[in-house]
Design an enzyme around this catalytic site. Sequence first.
Site, short mmCIF file in Angstrom:
data_model
loop_
_atom_site.label_atom_id
_atom_site.label_comp_id
_atom_site.label_asym_id
_atom_site.label_seq_id
_atom_site.Cartn_x
_atom_site.Cartn_y
_atom_site.Cartn_z
N LEU A 262 0.72 -1.41 -0.06
CA LEU A 262 -0.01 -0.06 0.11
C LEU A 262 0.78 1.22 -0.10
O LEU A 262 0.63 2.12 -0.66
CB LEU A 262 -0.92 -0.01 1.16
CG LEU A 262 -2.39 -0.76 1.11
CD1 LEU A 262 -3.15 -0.94 2.29
CD2 LEU A 262 -3.16 -0.16 0.11
N ARG A 266 0.77 4.01 -2.99
CA ARG A 266 0.38 5.39 -2.54
C ARG A 266 1.12 6.35 -3.11
O ARG A 266 0.95 7.46 -3.65
CB ARG A 266 0.29 5.62 -1.17
CG ARG A 266 -1.14 4.79 -0.55
CD ARG A 266 -1.10 4.93 1.01
NE ARG A 266 -1.96 3.97 1.34
CZ ARG A 266 -2.20 3.42 2.60
NH1 ARG A 266 -1.29 3.72 3.46
NH2 ARG A 266 -3.44 2.66 2.98
N PHE A 404 -8.97 4.81 -4.54
CA PHE A 404 -8.24 3.29 -4.13
C PHE A 404 -6.76 3.50 -3.42
O PHE A 404 -6.36 4.69 -3.30
CB PHE A 404 -8.07 2.46 -5.56
CG PHE A 404 -7.40 3.40 -6.55
CD1 PHE A 404 -6.49 4.31 -6.75
CD2 PHE A 404 -7.63 2.71 -8.14
CE1 PHE A 404 -6.33 4.72 -8.03
CE2 PHE A 404 -7.23 2.81 -8.95
CZ PHE A 404 -6.40 4.15 -9.12
N GLU A 405 -5.99 2.31 -3.14
CA GLU A 405 -4.91 2.44 -2.14
C GLU A 405 -5.14 3.12 -0.83
O GLU A 405 -4.25 3.85 -0.60
CB GLU A 405 -3.67 3.05 -2.90
CG GLU A 405 -3.35 2.54 -4.42
CD GLU A 405 -2.90 0.92 -4.39
OE1 GLU A 405 -2.67 0.51 -3.06
OE2 GLU A 405 -2.60 0.57 -5.35
N GLY A 406 -6.17 2.89 -0.50
CA GLY A 406 -6.59 3.37 0.92
C GLY A 406 -7.54 4.88 0.59
O GLY A 406 -6.82 5.70 0.00
#
Lengths: 594, 257
Positions: A262, A266, A404-406
């Site tokens: 992640l 990011r 996305f990606e958190g």
Amino acid sequence: MDETKEKFFKGGGFLIEDLQAEDVITPEDFTDEHWMIAKTTEDFVIGEVLPKVDNLENHEFDHSVKLLKQAGELGLLGADVPEEYGGLGLDKISSSLITEKLSRAGGFSVSHGAHVGIGSLPIVFFGNEAQKQKYLPQLATGEKLAAYALTEPGSGSDALGAKTTAKLNEAGTHYILNGEKQWITNSAFADVFVVYAKIDGDKFTAFIVERDFPGLSTGPEEKKMGIKSSSTRTLILEDVEVPVENVLGEIGRGHVIAFNILNVGRYKLAIGGVGGSKLGIELAVKYTNQRRQFNTPISSFSLTKEKLATMAANTYANESAVYRTVGLFEQSLGNLSQDALNDGKEVAKVIAEYQIECSLNKVFCTELLDYVADEAVQLHGGYGFMQEYEVERMYRDSRINRIFEGTNEINRMLVPGSLLKKAMKGELPLLQKAQSLQEELMMMMPEEVGTETLEQEKYLLKNAKKIGLVAAGLAAQKYGQKLENEQELLVNIADIVGEIYNMESAILRTEKAINKNGLEKNKQKILYTEVYVQEAFNRVEANAKETLIASESGDTLRMMLSALRKLTRHDPTNVIAKKREIAASIIEEEKYIV
Amino acid sequence: MNIYVLMKKTFDTEEKIAVNNGKIEDDGAEFIINPYDEYAMEEAIKQREEHGGEVTVVTVGNEDSEKQLRTALAMGADKAVLINIEEDVEETDQFTTVKILEAFFDDKDVDLILAGNVAIDQASGQVGPRLAERLNIPYVTTITDLQIKGETVEIERDVEGDIEKVETTLPLLVTCQQGLNEPRYPSLPGIMKAKKKPLEELELDDLDLEEEDVEPKTKTIDVFLPPEKEAGRVLEGELDDQVKELVSLLNKESKVI
């Protein structure tokens, strides 16, 4: 990299340390090779990908596969894979420039990113020798394509709530995987999936799953708002037999892989956001230069200039910040031995050290991208709403980046939490700093600020750091362990910290450039920095004020607010005038320039 | 086979041209390999892939030309030569360039020299043919196909849209036209290798030339930009009146009839 040991900077350390311009890496430090790599990528996107955009947007994924293989031949898939495993083992600046330049390709850049990033890197970082030998050479060339399967219908941000199961068969040779993974990028054509499942219901573990293992299938293509050029399907696992040697990393430690990946995802999204923001500026300025209303190119209206300059000043700050983060990776990786570099776990550890920076970059860059895309459409007027214009696709493609990606909300809330953890572990002396600051504030006298270039900006930065410590310190003191329930405050603090990182990155980059070749050649950078720092400081003040008011009351609040007023006292910059100057150069050059 | 490519750097096609004191401003401009020279580069690499040998890319320029040479090395050239005239020569023309290249090739064993059809900046198209004359070897311009069979060379060339087939022999100089090939992108491994490939830098002195030897034979009197294009005009009214107005405008205003 020099032979000498690089200076080591702690993740999150920027909040309390005072850095020198020479401590940060900036785009002005890139080498000719870096720019050649960027140019090859850009030429590939413009020459090969963009002509196929209609096919890609129509889900003709044979084109995606062909283009990815072509990218592989050019070396655009192997930058992060060590040479030993068939990659190029380039530095992180090179792979970042590839990501930045590919961003123009919209959904295709998502296919590329999923393959080289979240698809391949789990094996680069956590694969054992046999797994690396088996999979990486083919992934680095594009002979095989990769995907990453973490999300499930019921578990998004709460990744560990996954329901997919893995059970060892009686012979002990295979794990039997069952479950559904949702929204899997590249699933139409990927040959290798990194899949997370729980062994015996609780041991969250990563597996390398090949497409032709019996029992693996994909659902129908999702109908998405944007990034239609990428394939997104459900991955269906029905009694899929995965050989035990395909367990990736340690059993029950899948979360370590997931969180590390992640972080990478990011910062890469952040870099893509910078590339996209630059494109948005270019599309907007080209259009407004050419579009005439009332017999005047609409770029000559001052409101257009305001929009172009706001986009550009913010892009400058983001670009400075995200490449500073990449520079931090490089500085730390420079301290590793070749063996450690080949052992991906060490590389992942270096990136994880800067998870705060990664989260902040992701939040700021993806939100600016959305802002730029929105304003670029606005500047196109009705034409921006029409699909013939690239900006229309850009607007739809940009939206997913905040999700996305958190999600950006999750990423924001991670920042104060991680800072606090680092403070508790004694890695960052945040609490000591906050305490000594309280005493300092009682005695504080107004300070004379110089008028030399960047002096005012450095003063504002210094005070923003103090404000950040006051706000975070107060919230921590007031709520203690329960602070995690005060999500609004967490987000305010994250925003302040992010503004500090961006302000400082812009200031240090500009200062480094001035040290190198003087004021005259860096006018645009100075203007960007002045505008960004002033506007960012205003936001810091607002966020701090809200945080103080929510945390205290009565006399204590009044005292805190008076301290805040002392810290925010300054002669404000005339941003309107400066933005007109910024815009003049952009309108002249028809693109984002520094 | 000893293959040489003549390369020139030109303004990026997206650059805006500004003229100041009769000179084109190049301060801060982005440069690229002249696009026609990219066809020459690509063809050189392809011929080497087929027949073996070595590709050397040569440019007459200044310190900044190193960037384009590195790009050529990244595409696949084996060696690069920069003839740096920045210190020695103020004014140049095609004669200057040819004279310098002639001196450079004096002691070289050459099989094939490739150049662009024209450079997109001044577009004289002279350097290739004039150099071949000085070296006393055959040359063929605007080629779109090149087949080398032993000493014989079969060429197709573009003649105003038609194709002319030519047969000639090595050693040979050709200038390359669009359609000859699709220039490759410098690959990332190519870029990394280019760092380590030899790039030789020469000055006039190294070629036994004096400044007087290369003095231009032409003089540039003035350089100016084309007049800015004005907005068109839409004539209105009855068709007959429009025709009359058009004729009168062409006669009186633009004075073309």
